[in-house]
Design an enzyme around this catalytic site. Structure first.
Site, PDB file in Angstrom:
ATOM      1  N   CYS A   1      -5.528  -3.133   1.837  1.00  0.00           N
ATOM      2  CA  CYS A   1      -5.481  -3.256   3.301  1.00  0.00           C
ATOM      3  C   CYS A   1      -6.855  -3.425   3.947  1.00  0.00           C
ATOM      4  CB  CYS A   1      -4.726  -2.080   3.895  1.00  0.00           C
ATOM      5  SG  CYS A   1      -3.953  -2.471   5.494  1.00  0.00           S
TER       6      CYS A   1
ATOM      7  N   GLU B   1       0.831  -1.201   0.000  1.00  0.00           N
ATOM      8  CA  GLU B   1       0.000   0.000   0.000  1.00  0.00           C
ATOM      9  C   GLU B   1       0.874   1.263   0.000  1.00  0.00           C
ATOM     10  OE1 GLU B   1      -3.570   1.744   2.931  1.00  0.00           O
ATOM     11  OE2 GLU B   1      -2.343   0.038   3.535  1.00  0.00           O
TER      12      GLU B   1
ATOM     13  N   LYS C   1      -9.064   2.922  -2.720  1.00  0.00           N
ATOM     14  CA  LYS C   1      -9.412   2.177  -1.514  1.00  0.00           C
ATOM     15  C   LYS C   1     -10.824   2.532  -1.046  1.00  0.00           C
ATOM     16  CE  LYS C   1      -7.382   1.234   3.077  1.00  0.00           C
ATOM     17  NZ  LYS C   1      -6.214   1.539   3.947  1.00  0.00           N
TER      18      LYS C   1
END
Length: 541
Positions: free
Chosen positions: A147, A44, A111
């Site tokens: 994540c 990330e 994300k």
């Protein structure tokens, strides 16, 4: 369909150094290509590192990110999936992943789930994404997650419903004790539940008080581990997909670390990265002959080498000969630069100067603190002269209850044991001694009763409960957020619990002025536990 190979770049970025990070990514991609990898996956926000905090709002970030894309576009014949900060023309900022091949961006994923708890503060910087990124390559259907997304069942389920076969998960997941095993166990179950292969790539390295353990892995949709990368090691790891069997082939994997080995390696890596990336030539610490400084010395040597470590013993009237002998012996065994600086004349000079103010008032903690503050001043003087970083040596038990001296033993730029309870300090010292044919920490240091040696025949238990009791109460109050009444109900003496909690509460001002240190728990004294210094809350319920 055909077989393919994926490279997992367990990457340690230098936060904010986009040029250097990008150059390393180019090198790793080319190395993976030499090993016939078809895809390489980075963590990330790999171009800038995580967490970049307010660097994310610097006005020239977009320009630097564009330059990084230009550098990465020079890589040919391998698909790269990497993290970056995506700033749109309409002013939005996203935590994003790009899929690139031969200089062409095949897609961008923003994300979806932004964590805003514990150490995370992503809603301060990013907007939420809402679209999935799915791409086909070599006859296989891939999806991308970042994540926190993988911990959202609904988000991952959507990929499964879109017939994705393998989810590529880019992570910067901070370490805490037991977390590597928790990730694997939880995501194995998720893979089985959703019939989805997971490629989980995690950042590695120390960043200020955060530790990133790596521990990247690949799990097949049946929940079997195909690859488990080591913790706390930066490298590239490879896994092959068998198109006929429709699963990733099992490869030699790193065994899970025992708890104390895991903690010790985490502290070593955190110390090394903080010292080296801050530009210090070495470290210096006060070596008292006690267990905290002994363990700190061992960690420092393992982190940066004995030639870069200086230890100073600073005895006073109440320092035992045993302490001097043990400190001298450990320094000899570990091969560090060592010296003894008597502090009698300095402390006595302080006392003489203060006598007109103190008069004949009885001696108390003031005189004890003058000893500690003299030692702190000497360490800072040596640090200023030679440029070495002072390591403070206090542990979490002491820091919790304020059994430490501001501008004394709390002096330093990095507090190695700040999040390590005293009972764990003992276990880590024993563990470290198993790594050498000759124990580096003298046995007496571990077995003798702990003492600050600031007054005659002093032991820590003159002021504190036994450490096994103290740590159990602290863990319940700090880590578990238990009330005073709940802790007493667990069988602890009410008077002891009340005293411990009172000490924790009233020493917030000390902790706020202490050095940062590596986080190994879910409730470290830094980003996660935020209490006002001045407040009227009472804990007698």
């Amino acid at each position: 369909m055909k077989n393919f190979k994926i490279a997992l770049a367990q990457f340690s970025p230098h936060i904010g150094n986009i040029d250097a990070n990008t150059q390393k990514m180019v090198e790793q991609a080319n190395l993976a290509k030499q090993q016939q990898a078809d895809l390489i996956i980075f963590p990330e926000l790999s171009t800038i590192g995580y967490p970049a905090e307010d660097l994310l709002i610097r006005p020239n970030l977009s320009k630097r990110t564009q330059k990084a894309f230009a550098q990465l576009s020079e890589v040919k014949d391998i698909v790269m999936v990497f993290g970056f900060v995506h700033q749109t023309e309409d002013g939005y900022r996203y935590n994003s992943a790009a899929v690139m091949k031969d200089g062409q961006v095949l897609g961008i994923y923003n994300k979806h789930n932004l964590p805003n708890y514990g150490v995370f503060d992503e809603k301060r910087y990013f907007q939420e994404g809402h679209q999935h990124l799915i791409f086909e390559y070599l006859g296989h259907k891939f999806g991308v997650l970042i994540c926190e997304d993988v911990w959202s069942l609904n988000t991952v389920k959507q990929l499964s419903q879109l017939n994705v076969e393998t989810a590529l998960v880019l992570n910067a997941s901070p370490y805490e004790v037991g977390k590597p095993q928790h990730r694997i166990q939880t995501l194995n179950e998720l893979a089985k539940q959703l019939n989805l292969h997971l490629v989980y790539v995690n950042q590695v390295g120390g960043q200020d008080d955060l530790i990133f353990d790596g521990s990247s892995f690949v799990t097949n949709k049946n929940g079997e581990i195909a690859l488990q990368a080591p913790s706390f090691q930066e490298s590239i790891y490879f896994v092959e997909y068998d198109a006929e069997q429709k699963e990733f082939k099992k490869t030699e994997s790193a065994p899970a670390l025992e708890t104390f080995a895991e903690i010790y390696q985490a502290l070593v890596m955190a110390t090394r990265d903080y010292v080296q990336r801050s530009g210090f030539p070495g470290v210096i610490l006060g070596l008292s002959g006690g267990i905290d400084s002994a363990l700190t010395l061992a960690i420092a040597v393992d982190a940066i080498g004995a030639d870069k470590v200086q230890a100073v013993m600073m005895p006073y009237t109440y320092t035992s000969q045993m302490s001097v002998e043990d400190a001298t012996e450990q320094a000899r065994r570990m091969g560090v630069t060592f010296g003894i600086a008597e502090i009698h004349p300095i402390v006595n000079s302080f006392m003489q100067t203060l006598y007109p103010f103190f008069g004949n008032t009885p001696a108390d903690a003031t005189e004890e603190n003058l000893q500690a503050r003299t030692r702190g001043t000497l360490l800072m003087g040596l640090s200023n002269k030679f440029g070495n970083l002072v390591l403070s040596t206090g542990n979490k038990s002491e820091i919790s209850v304020g059994y430490c001296t501001l501008y004394g033993d709390m002096v330093g730029g990095f507090s190695v044991l700040k999040d390590v309870y005293k009972t764990i300090v003992f276990e880590l010292a024993k563990y470290r001694n198993t790594l050498s044919e000759t124990p580096v920490i003298p046995e007496r240091v571990i077995s003798r009763p702990p003492s600050a040696e600031l007054r005659p025949d002093q032991t820590d238990q003159d002021s504190l409960p036994a450490y096994d009791v103290l740590d159990a109460i602290l863990y319940a109050y700090i880590e578990e957020d238990q009330s005073q009444a709940d802790i007493i109900a667990r069988g602890f003496e009410a008077e002891v619990v009340e005293k411990v909690i009172r000490l924790v509460d009233r020493n917030e001002y000390k902790r706020r002025q202490g050095a940062i240190g590596p986080r190994i728990s879910s409730r470290a004294f830094s980003r996660e536990r935020r209490y006002p210094i001045v407040n009227g809350w009472t804990t007698n319920d």
